[in-house]
Design an enzyme around this catalytic site. Structure first.
Site, short mmCIF file in Angstrom:
data_model
loop_
_atom_site.label_atom_id
_atom_site.label_comp_id
_atom_site.label_asym_id
_atom_site.label_seq_id
_atom_site.Cartn_x
_atom_site.Cartn_y
_atom_site.Cartn_z
N ASP A 25 -8.83 -2.11 -4.34
CA ASP A 25 -8.54 -3.52 -4.06
C ASP A 25 -8.64 -4.37 -5.31
O ASP A 25 -9.57 -4.20 -6.12
CB ASP A 25 -9.54 -4.07 -3.04
CG ASP A 25 -9.06 -3.94 -1.61
OD1 ASP A 25 -7.85 -3.81 -1.38
OD2 ASP A 25 -9.93 -3.96 -0.70
N LYS B 203 -4.23 -2.51 -4.47
CA LYS B 203 -3.89 -3.25 -3.26
C LYS B 203 -4.14 -4.74 -3.47
O LYS B 203 -5.19 -5.13 -3.98
CB LYS B 203 -4.70 -2.75 -2.06
CG LYS B 203 -4.35 -3.48 -0.75
CD LYS B 203 -4.88 -2.75 0.47
CE LYS B 203 -6.37 -2.88 0.68
NZ LYS B 203 -6.79 -4.28 1.00
N GLU C 38 -3.49 -8.76 -1.50
CA GLU C 38 -3.31 -9.40 -0.20
C GLU C 38 -2.34 -10.57 -0.29
O GLU C 38 -2.46 -11.40 -1.20
CB GLU C 38 -4.65 -9.91 0.33
CG GLU C 38 -5.66 -8.82 0.59
CD GLU C 38 -6.97 -9.35 1.19
OE1 GLU C 38 -7.91 -8.56 1.29
OE2 GLU C 38 -7.03 -10.55 1.55
N GLU D 279 -2.91 -5.65 8.95
CA GLU D 279 -4.21 -5.80 9.62
C GLU D 279 -4.11 -6.83 10.73
O GLU D 279 -3.63 -7.94 10.52
CB GLU D 279 -5.31 -6.21 8.63
CG GLU D 279 -6.66 -6.38 9.30
CD GLU D 279 -7.82 -6.57 8.34
OE1 GLU D 279 -8.96 -6.77 8.82
OE2 GLU D 279 -7.60 -6.50 7.11
#
Length: 264
Positions: free
Chosen positions: A84, A112, A114, A181
């Site tokens: 992340d 990763k 977001e 998610e």
């Protein structure tokens, strides 16, 4: 386990075969998780909550992520390592390039981030420079204050349509994987069918190409009430490796997640 690559995951998608993702934050658990057959280890900023005792992922720093990524790399037995990018570590393209490089040098195979379509420029720049990306969409924990809490996303048709369009745009920009998610199962299925790259789900139903859980959640050792999408795999296991193997088997067989773990 043979070394897992992006080509491995793409082959799974094309063949309609599920794969598994699980968090780990140290060498010991990285060894156990990868030996149990998990294809992708996520070094998640969830460490802020499960290791550091924070009430969100926001306090996690680049130094934290570099340290834990390097630790996981030392114990890994062939799984792909996804790391992340923590809160505000990719606010500009220049910052994104620098911090992504640090995680790759620490041992990550893919990073990763977001967000949604606004990430297209950074995704493209990373791809051009040989850094694969997974874009985390839907409920994005780093934006919890803007979202007003941990709420299911994409429940109205307008936002669902936008999520599908953003997913396609991110694939076109060069994203290698998407993660959804807390989105309705039907929307997750539509996104999975709309793109050729693998889609990982958590609280997104059974139709995605893969599932991810936080290690501590699936072992039943996270304090407090577990989210709806979590199953405690330790309940029917003799030990931790067996619990992880049961998780892998359940995902591949399509028995997890069930309707009780999903949103409609």
């Amino acid at each position: 386990m043979n070394k897992v690559t992006l080509h491995t995951l793409s082959t799974f998608k094309q063949a309609g075969e599920k794969f598994t993702v699980l968090t780990a934050y140290d060498a010991c658990f990285a060894h156990v998780v990868s030996e149990a057959g998990v294809e992708v280890i996520l070094v998640g900023d969830s460490l802020g909550m499960v290791l550091q005792g924070q009430d969100s992922t926001l306090p996690v720093t680049m130094d934290d992520m570099i340290y834990h990524t390097a630790s996981v790399a030392k114990g890994n037995q062939g799984a792909m390592i996804m790391a992340d990018m923590p809160f505000m570590s990719y606010a500009t393209p220049e910052q994104t390039m620098k911090n992504a490089a640090l995680l790759m040098q620490a041992g990550a195979h893919i990073i990763k981030i977001e967000g949604d379509a606004w990430l297209s420029e950074s995704v493209s720049l990373l791809s051009e420079r040989g850094i694969p990306t997974c874009v985390h969409m839907g409920l994005t924990p780093q934006a919890v204050n803007k979202l007003g809490g941990y709420k299911v996303q994409g429940r109205d048709r307008g936002s669902a349509k936008q999520m599908i369009e953003d997913a396609v745009r991110l694939e076109e920009a060069g994203a290698s994987i998407l993660l959804l998610e807390c989105v309705p199962s039907l929307l997750a299925e539509e996104v999975t069918q709309a793109v050729d790259i693998p889609v990982i789900g958590i609280g997104a139903g059974v139709s995605t190409d893969a599932q991810v859980l936080v290690l501590h959640d699936m072992l039943g050792i996270t304090p407090g009430r577990s989210p709806k999408f979590v199953k405690n795999f330790m309940e029917d296991a003799a030990d931790i490796p067996s619990a992880i193997q049961n998780y892998v088997a359940a995902v591949k067989q399509g028995s997890f997640p069930g309707p009780e773990h999903s949103f409609e």
